[in-house]
Design a protein around this motif. Structure first.
Motif, PDB file in Angstrom:
ATOM      1  N   LEU A  77       0.768  -1.271  -0.067  1.00  0.00           N
ATOM      2  CA  LEU A  77       0.049  -0.022  -0.011  1.00  0.00           C
ATOM      3  C   LEU A  77       0.907   1.188  -0.040  1.00  0.00           C
ATOM      4  O   LEU A  77       1.591   1.267   0.807  1.00  0.00           O
ATOM      5  CB  LEU A  77      -0.846   0.048   1.241  1.00  0.00           C
ATOM      6  CG  LEU A  77      -1.908  -1.119   1.313  1.00  0.00           C
ATOM      7  CD1 LEU A  77      -2.413  -1.406   2.839  1.00  0.00           C
ATOM      8  CD2 LEU A  77      -2.875  -1.116   0.193  1.00  0.00           C
ATOM      9  N   PRO A  78       0.492   1.994  -0.954  1.00  0.00           N
ATOM     10  CA  PRO A  78       1.257   3.543  -0.834  1.00  0.00           C
ATOM     11  C   PRO A  78       0.921   4.251   0.092  1.00  0.00           C
ATOM     12  O   PRO A  78      -0.136   4.326   0.752  1.00  0.00           O
ATOM     13  CB  PRO A  78       1.036   4.305  -2.017  1.00  0.00           C
ATOM     14  CG  PRO A  78      -0.301   3.654  -2.542  1.00  0.00           C
ATOM     15  CD  PRO A  78      -0.331   2.177  -2.034  1.00  0.00           C
ATOM     16  N   LEU A  79       1.757   5.045   0.962  1.00  0.00           N
ATOM     17  CA  LEU A  79       1.615   5.787   2.096  1.00  0.00           C
ATOM     18  C   LEU A  79       0.847   7.096   1.445  1.00  0.00           C
ATOM     19  O   LEU A  79      -0.078   7.431   2.184  1.00  0.00           O
ATOM     20  CB  LEU A  79       2.648   6.383   2.736  1.00  0.00           C
ATOM     21  CG  LEU A  79       2.830   6.958   4.078  1.00  0.00           C
ATOM     22  CD1 LEU A  79       1.943   6.051   5.015  1.00  0.00           C
ATOM     23  CD2 LEU A  79       4.066   7.351   4.639  1.00  0.00           C
ATOM     24  N   ILE A  80       1.344   7.603   0.303  1.00  0.00           N
ATOM     25  CA  ILE A  80       0.569   8.553  -0.385  1.00  0.00           C
ATOM     26  C   ILE A  80       0.567   8.283  -1.825  1.00  0.00           C
ATOM     27  O   ILE A  80       1.509   7.751  -2.386  1.00  0.00           O
ATOM     28  CB  ILE A  80       1.531   9.824  -0.121  1.00  0.00           C
ATOM     29  CG1 ILE A  80       1.578  10.381   1.314  1.00  0.00           C
ATOM     30  CG2 ILE A  80       0.813  10.965  -1.091  1.00  0.00           C
ATOM     31  CD1 ILE A  80       2.444  11.656   1.418  1.00  0.00           C
ATOM     32  N   SER A  81      -0.503   8.480  -2.621  1.00  0.00           N
ATOM     33  CA  SER A  81      -0.809   8.171  -3.813  1.00  0.00           C
ATOM     34  C   SER A  81      -0.967   9.098  -4.633  1.00  0.00           C
ATOM     35  O   SER A  81      -1.659   9.892  -4.271  1.00  0.00           O
ATOM     36  CB  SER A  81      -1.699   6.882  -4.231  1.00  0.00           C
ATOM     37  OG  SER A  81      -1.785   6.561  -5.509  1.00  0.00           O
ATOM     38  N   HIS A  82      -0.351   9.224  -5.996  1.00  0.00           N
ATOM     39  CA  HIS A  82      -0.764  10.103  -6.938  1.00  0.00           C
ATOM     40  C   HIS A  82      -1.335   9.679  -8.287  1.00  0.00           C
ATOM     41  O   HIS A  82      -1.323  10.100  -9.068  1.00  0.00           O
ATOM     42  CB  HIS A  82       0.765  10.882  -7.260  1.00  0.00           C
ATOM     43  CG  HIS A  82       1.019  11.829  -6.286  1.00  0.00           C
ATOM     44  ND1 HIS A  82       0.693  13.261  -6.504  1.00  0.00           N
ATOM     45  CD2 HIS A  82       1.523  11.783  -4.846  1.00  0.00           C
ATOM     46  CE1 HIS A  82       0.995  13.845  -5.420  1.00  0.00           C
ATOM     47  NE2 HIS A  82       1.536  12.997  -4.263  1.00  0.00           N
ATOM     48  N   SER A  83      -1.690   8.301  -7.801  1.00  0.00           N
ATOM     49  CA  SER A  83      -2.101   7.359  -8.866  1.00  0.00           C
ATOM     50  C   SER A  83      -3.839   6.928  -8.665  1.00  0.00           C
ATOM     51  O   SER A  83      -4.380   6.115  -9.213  1.00  0.00           O
ATOM     52  CB  SER A  83      -1.400   6.285  -9.538  1.00  0.00           C
ATOM     53  OG  SER A  83      -1.334   5.591  -8.410  1.00  0.00           O
ATOM     54  N   ASN A  84      -4.685   7.550  -7.762  1.00  0.00           N
ATOM     55  CA  ASN A  84      -5.976   7.375  -6.987  1.00  0.00           C
ATOM     56  C   ASN A  84      -5.931   5.772  -6.461  1.00  0.00           C
ATOM     57  O   ASN A  84      -6.704   5.119  -6.832  1.00  0.00           O
ATOM     58  CB  ASN A  84      -6.902   7.462  -8.335  1.00  0.00           C
ATOM     59  CG  ASN A  84      -7.064   8.781  -8.752  1.00  0.00           C
ATOM     60  OD1 ASN A  84      -6.931   9.634  -7.882  1.00  0.00           O
ATOM     61  ND2 ASN A  84      -7.306   9.178  -9.780  1.00  0.00           N
ATOM     62  N   ARG A  85      -4.912   5.312  -6.018  1.00  0.00           N
ATOM     63  CA  ARG A  85      -4.842   4.097  -5.541  1.00  0.00           C
ATOM     64  C   ARG A  85      -5.187   4.139  -4.155  1.00  0.00           C
ATOM     65  O   ARG A  85      -5.003   5.108  -3.459  1.00  0.00           O
ATOM     66  CB  ARG A  85      -3.289   3.233  -5.383  1.00  0.00           C
ATOM     67  CG  ARG A  85      -2.906   2.789  -6.917  1.00  0.00           C
ATOM     68  CD  ARG A  85      -1.614   2.664  -6.986  1.00  0.00           C
ATOM     69  NE  ARG A  85      -1.165   1.395  -6.058  1.00  0.00           N
ATOM     70  CZ  ARG A  85       0.208   1.209  -6.034  1.00  0.00           C
ATOM     71  NH1 ARG A  85       1.148   1.675  -6.637  1.00  0.00           N
ATOM     72  NH2 ARG A  85       0.480   0.098  -5.208  1.00  0.00           N
ATOM     73  N   GLY A  86      -5.810   3.144  -3.536  1.00  0.00           N
ATOM     74  CA  GLY A  86      -5.950   3.272  -2.121  1.00  0.00           C
ATOM     75  C   GLY A  86      -4.726   3.213  -1.365  1.00  0.00           C
ATOM     76  O   GLY A  86      -3.842   2.592  -1.519  1.00  0.00           O
ATOM     77  N   THR A  87      -4.450   3.954  -0.090  1.00  0.00           N
ATOM     78  CA  THR A  87      -3.331   4.310   0.512  1.00  0.00           C
ATOM     79  C   THR A  87      -3.323   3.530   1.883  1.00  0.00           C
ATOM     80  O   THR A  87      -4.352   3.112   2.449  1.00  0.00           O
ATOM     81  CB  THR A  87      -3.102   5.522   0.742  1.00  0.00           C
ATOM     82  OG1 THR A  87      -4.089   6.535   1.768  1.00  0.00           O
ATOM     83  CG2 THR A  87      -3.022   6.356  -0.371  1.00  0.00           C
ATOM     84  N   ALA A  88      -2.335   3.409   2.564  1.00  0.00           N
ATOM     85  CA  ALA A  88      -2.077   2.842   3.735  1.00  0.00           C
ATOM     86  C   ALA A  88      -2.717   3.512   4.605  1.00  0.00           C
ATOM     87  O   ALA A  88      -3.535   2.971   5.959  1.00  0.00           O
ATOM     88  CB  ALA A  88      -0.568   2.449   4.221  1.00  0.00           C
ATOM     89  N   VAL A  89      -2.754   4.968   4.576  1.00  0.00           N
ATOM     90  CA  VAL A  89      -3.237   5.947   5.530  1.00  0.00           C
ATOM     91  C   VAL A  89      -4.827   5.531   5.493  1.00  0.00           C
ATOM     92  O   VAL A  89      -5.610   5.508   6.605  1.00  0.00           O
ATOM     93  CB  VAL A  89      -3.042   7.151   5.239  1.00  0.00           C
ATOM     94  CG1 VAL A  89      -3.695   8.064   6.212  1.00  0.00           C
ATOM     95  CG2 VAL A  89      -1.452   7.425   5.448  1.00  0.00           C
TER      96      VAL A  89
END
Length: 144
Positions: free
Chosen positions: A60-72
């Motif tokens: 999971l990305p912590l912050i996403s710039h591709s509209n993916r669900g994040t860890a946060v």
């Protein structure tokens, strides 16, 4: 260890801002993971032990710039909202069945836990400690 399809490269300041926002301090191995591999799919990706055989479908990305669900987002939903695990556990990956891998942020080695969502029906303990550290976890992944 390789990660495919990584999301945005993060800075120390961005990781610190997330820690401040959610009031958690990431252990060094988890912080380093987000700084070096923010999201993506590990290669190899199969985790096998005496009690668990699964795949790491994605991190999971912590912050996403591709509209993916994040860890946060996952942390807010599962940990703060649904309270499935204590608040010191932070999600960092998902298996092929939609179950989550968590790091315990209260321990410096960032031990890894696996949460089985179907354990409610099987009357098993849902949270299982599977590795003593995040580094050990990545080293245990094997090719399919």
């Amino acid at each position: 260890m390789n990660f495919l399809d990584l999301d945005k490269t993060l800075t120390e300041q961005e990781v610190s801002a997330v820690e401040n926002e959610i009031a958690i301090v990431f252990p060094k191995p988890l912080r380093a993971f987000f700084l070096n591999y923010n999201g993506g799919s590990p290669e190899p990706y199969v985790y096998e032990s005496e009690t668990l055989n699964t795949v790491v479908n994605e991190t999971l990305p912590l912050i996403s710039h591709s509209n993916r669900g994040t860890a946060v987002q996952t942390y807010r939903n599962l940990v703060l909202g649904k309270k499935i695990v204590p608040s010191c556990y932070f999600p960092f990956a998902v298996d092929g069945g939609g179950d989550y891998f968590f790091c315990n942020c209260d321990e410096v080695t960032a031990p890894v836990y696996f949460y089985r969502s179907d354990s409610y029906y099987a009357q098993e303990e849902p949270l299982e400690r599977i590795c003593e550290s995040l580094d050990e976890f990545w080293n245990q992944l094997v090719a399919e």
